[in-house]
Design a protein around this motif. Structure first.
Motif, short mmCIF file in Angstrom:
data_model
loop_
_atom_site.label_atom_id
_atom_site.label_comp_id
_atom_site.label_asym_id
_atom_site.label_seq_id
_atom_site.Cartn_x
_atom_site.Cartn_y
_atom_site.Cartn_z
N ILE A 101 42.94 71.39 63.53
CA ILE A 101 41.97 71.00 64.35
C ILE A 101 42.40 70.56 65.42
O ILE A 101 42.70 69.26 65.55
CB ILE A 101 40.79 70.19 63.40
CG1 ILE A 101 40.32 70.87 62.20
CG2 ILE A 101 39.56 69.77 64.48
CD1 ILE A 101 39.51 70.05 61.33
N GLU A 119 37.47 69.67 68.93
CA GLU A 119 36.91 70.76 67.95
C GLU A 119 36.12 69.88 66.85
O GLU A 119 36.54 68.77 66.60
CB GLU A 119 37.91 71.45 67.45
CG GLU A 119 38.70 72.98 68.34
CD GLU A 119 39.37 73.70 67.26
OE1 GLU A 119 38.71 75.01 67.28
OE2 GLU A 119 40.07 73.36 66.71
N SER A 120 35.11 70.64 66.22
CA SER A 120 34.71 70.10 64.91
C SER A 120 35.49 70.64 63.86
O SER A 120 36.18 71.84 63.98
CB SER A 120 33.06 70.36 64.87
OG SER A 120 32.92 71.81 64.71
N VAL A 121 35.11 70.04 62.33
CA VAL A 121 35.95 70.78 61.25
C VAL A 121 35.34 71.96 60.96
O VAL A 121 36.15 72.86 60.60
CB VAL A 121 35.68 69.65 60.31
CG1 VAL A 121 36.38 68.16 60.48
CG2 VAL A 121 34.25 69.73 59.81
N GLY A 122 34.12 72.37 61.50
CA GLY A 122 33.69 73.75 60.83
C GLY A 122 33.80 74.02 59.57
O GLY A 122 33.30 73.04 58.60
N ASN A 123 34.61 75.00 58.94
CA ASN A 123 34.89 75.25 57.67
C ASN A 123 36.28 75.20 57.27
O ASN A 123 36.70 75.92 56.10
CB ASN A 123 34.44 76.96 57.43
CG ASN A 123 33.01 77.00 57.46
OD1 ASN A 123 32.22 76.12 57.31
ND2 ASN A 123 32.62 78.02 58.10
N LYS A 124 36.93 74.46 58.10
CA LYS A 124 38.41 74.08 57.62
C LYS A 124 38.73 73.11 57.02
O LYS A 124 39.56 72.25 57.37
CB LYS A 124 39.46 74.18 59.28
CG LYS A 124 39.10 75.19 60.10
CD LYS A 124 39.70 74.96 61.31
CE LYS A 124 39.67 76.04 62.52
NZ LYS A 124 40.25 75.63 63.59
N LEU A 177 29.98 65.49 54.74
CA LEU A 177 30.56 66.81 55.31
C LEU A 177 29.48 67.02 56.41
O LEU A 177 29.78 67.40 57.54
CB LEU A 177 30.84 67.62 54.35
CG LEU A 177 31.46 69.06 55.11
CD1 LEU A 177 32.98 68.78 55.69
CD2 LEU A 177 31.75 70.10 54.08
N GLY A 178 28.08 66.98 56.13
CA GLY A 178 27.15 67.66 57.04
C GLY A 178 27.44 66.66 58.23
O GLY A 178 27.16 67.09 59.51
N LYS A 193 30.44 67.38 60.49
CA LYS A 193 30.76 68.57 61.17
C LYS A 193 29.85 68.50 62.72
O LYS A 193 30.25 69.50 63.70
CB LYS A 193 29.73 69.68 60.45
CG LYS A 193 30.63 70.15 59.37
CD LYS A 193 30.01 71.34 58.84
CE LYS A 193 30.80 71.96 57.85
NZ LYS A 193 30.36 73.21 57.01
N LYS A 194 29.20 67.33 62.84
CA LYS A 194 28.57 67.21 64.42
C LYS A 194 29.41 66.13 65.17
O LYS A 194 29.15 66.19 66.29
CB LYS A 194 27.18 66.44 63.94
CG LYS A 194 26.14 67.15 63.12
CD LYS A 194 24.93 66.03 63.06
CE LYS A 194 23.78 66.96 61.90
NZ LYS A 194 22.86 66.17 61.85
N LYS A 217 33.55 65.27 66.91
CA LYS A 217 34.50 66.34 67.43
C LYS A 217 35.85 65.30 67.39
O LYS A 217 35.86 64.10 67.30
CB LYS A 217 34.14 66.26 69.11
CG LYS A 217 32.93 66.87 69.54
CD LYS A 217 32.86 68.28 69.14
CE LYS A 217 31.42 68.91 69.74
NZ LYS A 217 31.52 70.21 69.23
#
Length: 242
Positions: A72, A76-81, A101-102, A105-106, A108
């Motif tokens: 990452i 960047e955000s973690v996304g699905n990684k 986790l939610g 994801k917001k 950086k």
């Protein structure tokens, strides 16, 4: 005569041994008690129970946290990684629990986070952290203006392309002539920009080939790159350093 007397004397005796009367048995010896073995057995039982209890307690002290499955980049955000792993609970370590986790994801990434890193809170911020002396510039490129497979973290060079720069140079002064000559000689607007983000443009159901790139560049190069990007005259190439 003597032999006959001896034979006659033994003739009345029975050849089989005398049997004891029925019901008259010898008493069995008393069983020997071993208190040491009994105590050892009890001790082993207690040790086994204690071991099982400790295993249960140790299992209860583990928490489910977030681990990165791919690099990452900064901003960047973690996304699905990400995936979840179990680790020993430790209040001194600022783990990001899987249940958070939610919210994660917001955020950086402050800097590059590499694969298989267990995520900690201090690695992320609410906004992108731009290093001092750097600037973040967005460029929208058409298919053919970027190499295939460019991804966050790659190092690229940005060049001015198109005919507008050369046509404007014919009616401009000496400064424009210098800019034209530098472009014609193959000079890059930015020789080493880091790709911080890549996104597809247009409808997600239809691939147009257009992509938006977020490039981290020296602050001194940001204006020239932004101007060329606004005119649609930027192309990027991957350079050594990846």
């Amino acid at each position: 005569m003597k032999i006959q007397e001896r034979t006659g004397a033994g003739a009345g005796r029975s050849a089989s041994p005398a049997q004891p009367p029925v019901g008259d048995r010898l008493p069995s010896p008393p069983r020997e008690r071993k208190p040491a073995l009994a105590a050892l057995a009890v001790l082993l039982i207690l040790v086994g129970a204690l071991g099982a209890t400790m295993l249960v307690l140790r299992a209860g002290d583990r928490v489910e946290v977030v681990k990165v499955t791919a690099d990452i980049q900064a901003g960047e955000s973690v996304g699905n990684k990400v995936t979840s792993v179990m680790v020993a609970a430790d209040d001194s370590i600022n783990y990001i629990e899987w249940s958070q986790l939610g919210a994660l994801k917001k955020l950086k990434a402050k800097s590059t986070i590499y694969t298989n890193t267990v995520v900690m809170g201090q690695m992320f911020a609410a906004q992108e952290q731009i290093p001092e002396g750097k600037a973040s510039v967005g460029v929208a490129l058409k298919e053919g203006q970027y190499p295939a497979g460019v991804k966050p973290g790659d190092i690229v060079a940005a060049y001015r392309v198109g005919s507008s720069s050369s046509s404007s140079s014919s009616s401009s002064g000496d400064s424009a002539d210098k800019d034209t000559s530098s472009s014609a000689s193959g000079g890059a607007i930015v020789p080493d920009a880091r790709v911080n983000g890549v996104a597809d443009d247009g409808d997600s159901t239809v691939s147009t080939g257009n992509k938006s790139f977020t490039l981290l560049v020296d602050e001194a190069d940001a204006a020239a790159l932004a101007s060329a990007a606004a005119a649609g005259e930027v192309a990027i190439v991957r350079v050594p350093g990846n």
